[in-house]
Design a protein around this motif. Sequence first.
Motif, short mmCIF file in Angstrom:
data_model
loop_
_atom_site.label_atom_id
_atom_site.label_comp_id
_atom_site.label_asym_id
_atom_site.label_seq_id
_atom_site.Cartn_x
_atom_site.Cartn_y
_atom_site.Cartn_z
N UNK A 1 0.83 -1.20 0.00
CA UNK A 1 0.00 0.00 0.00
C UNK A 1 0.87 1.26 0.00
N UNK A 2 1.99 1.23 0.74
CA UNK A 2 2.88 2.37 0.77
C UNK A 2 3.51 2.64 -0.58
N UNK A 3 3.95 1.57 -1.24
CA UNK A 3 4.53 1.71 -2.58
C UNK A 3 3.51 2.23 -3.58
N UNK A 4 2.28 1.75 -3.44
CA UNK A 4 1.23 2.19 -4.37
C UNK A 4 0.94 3.68 -4.18
N UNK A 5 0.87 4.11 -2.93
CA UNK A 5 0.63 5.54 -2.65
C UNK A 5 1.79 6.40 -3.14
N UNK A 6 2.99 5.80 -3.16
CA UNK A 6 4.17 6.53 -3.60
C UNK A 6 4.26 6.63 -5.11
N UNK A 7 3.36 5.94 -5.82
CA UNK A 7 3.33 6.08 -7.27
C UNK A 7 3.55 4.81 -8.07
N UNK A 8 3.87 3.71 -7.43
CA UNK A 8 4.05 2.46 -8.18
C UNK A 8 2.70 1.96 -8.68
N UNK A 9 2.68 1.44 -9.87
CA UNK A 9 1.44 0.90 -10.43
C UNK A 9 1.21 -0.52 -9.93
N UNK A 10 0.02 -1.01 -10.12
CA UNK A 10 -0.30 -2.39 -9.73
C UNK A 10 0.59 -3.36 -10.48
N UNK A 11 0.78 -3.12 -11.78
CA UNK A 11 1.63 -4.01 -12.59
C UNK A 11 3.08 -3.98 -12.09
N UNK A 12 3.56 -2.82 -11.74
CA UNK A 12 4.93 -2.71 -11.23
C UNK A 12 5.08 -3.46 -9.91
N UNK A 13 4.08 -3.35 -9.05
CA UNK A 13 4.14 -4.05 -7.76
C UNK A 13 4.10 -5.56 -7.96
N UNK A 14 3.26 -6.01 -8.88
CA UNK A 14 3.16 -7.44 -9.15
C UNK A 14 4.49 -7.98 -9.66
N UNK A 15 5.13 -7.22 -10.55
CA UNK A 15 6.41 -7.65 -11.11
C UNK A 15 7.52 -7.59 -10.06
N UNK A 16 7.56 -6.51 -9.28
CA UNK A 16 8.62 -6.33 -8.30
C UNK A 16 8.59 -7.41 -7.22
N UNK A 17 7.38 -7.76 -6.75
CA UNK A 17 7.26 -8.70 -5.63
C UNK A 17 6.83 -10.11 -6.05
N UNK A 18 6.80 -10.33 -7.38
CA UNK A 18 6.42 -11.65 -7.91
C UNK A 18 5.05 -12.08 -7.39
N UNK A 19 4.08 -11.20 -7.55
CA UNK A 19 2.71 -11.47 -7.14
C UNK A 19 1.79 -11.38 -8.36
N UNK A 20 0.60 -11.92 -8.23
CA UNK A 20 -0.40 -11.73 -9.27
C UNK A 20 -1.10 -10.39 -9.03
N UNK A 21 -1.77 -9.90 -10.04
CA UNK A 21 -2.53 -8.66 -9.87
C UNK A 21 -3.63 -8.84 -8.84
#
Length: 230
Positions: free
Chosen positions: A191-211
Amino acid sequence: MIDAMTTSMLDRAIYSYSDVDRLVGLHGGTARRWLDGYTRAGKFYEPILREASTGAEVVTWGEMVEARLLAEFRSRDVTVQKLRPAIEQLRERFGRYPLALAQPFLEVEGRELVQIVQEQVGLDRSLQLVVVRNGQSMLTAATERFSDAVQYVDGAAGSIRPDPRTPFVVMDPARTFGQPAVRNVRTEILAGDYKAGSSRDELADLYDLTLDQVDEALRFELIVGSDRAA
């Protein structure tokens, strides 16, 4: 039989009172009252989930799990303080964290013992953990919701899904310091990364998660934020 390793896990002190309020969806200060008692109009009310007030500022995994169950009853008309006599007796029969164990809920003999205790203390029906249907002891709706959220390991709560709306989000005392996480990634970090501007796709790729996993983590943080503000 609960082994020493399981008991040690239940005793692991990893939360603050504010953690419990936030993660269980309680009004601020409720966890402290449940776990360490409180004074009102000059009268001291003993804690519900501890044998006695300890003054400790940390909450164990076992206490967090038990608070999660009590939270199922928090909106009822009858105060959960009236559960104390029943919990005291269950503690004598099952051990320090009776509501964090599988036996009172998943085993027939355990449910029958809970039923006996409820009758002995005259527990209000709206607070009952089990009821008799067709001659059998069954979980009440509130207790069943709680039990469905728990993953039991060696007879005790090993992990728990804190909110049924986000089943990917799990709290496990052996991972991420017991904080809500999707796999091994804390929801508050996502949630912190998302508020800082990371997109959902970027978070999924960075942390190896699904959308879907990312979305549930973000949704969970919104849920606990709105519960805390309510």
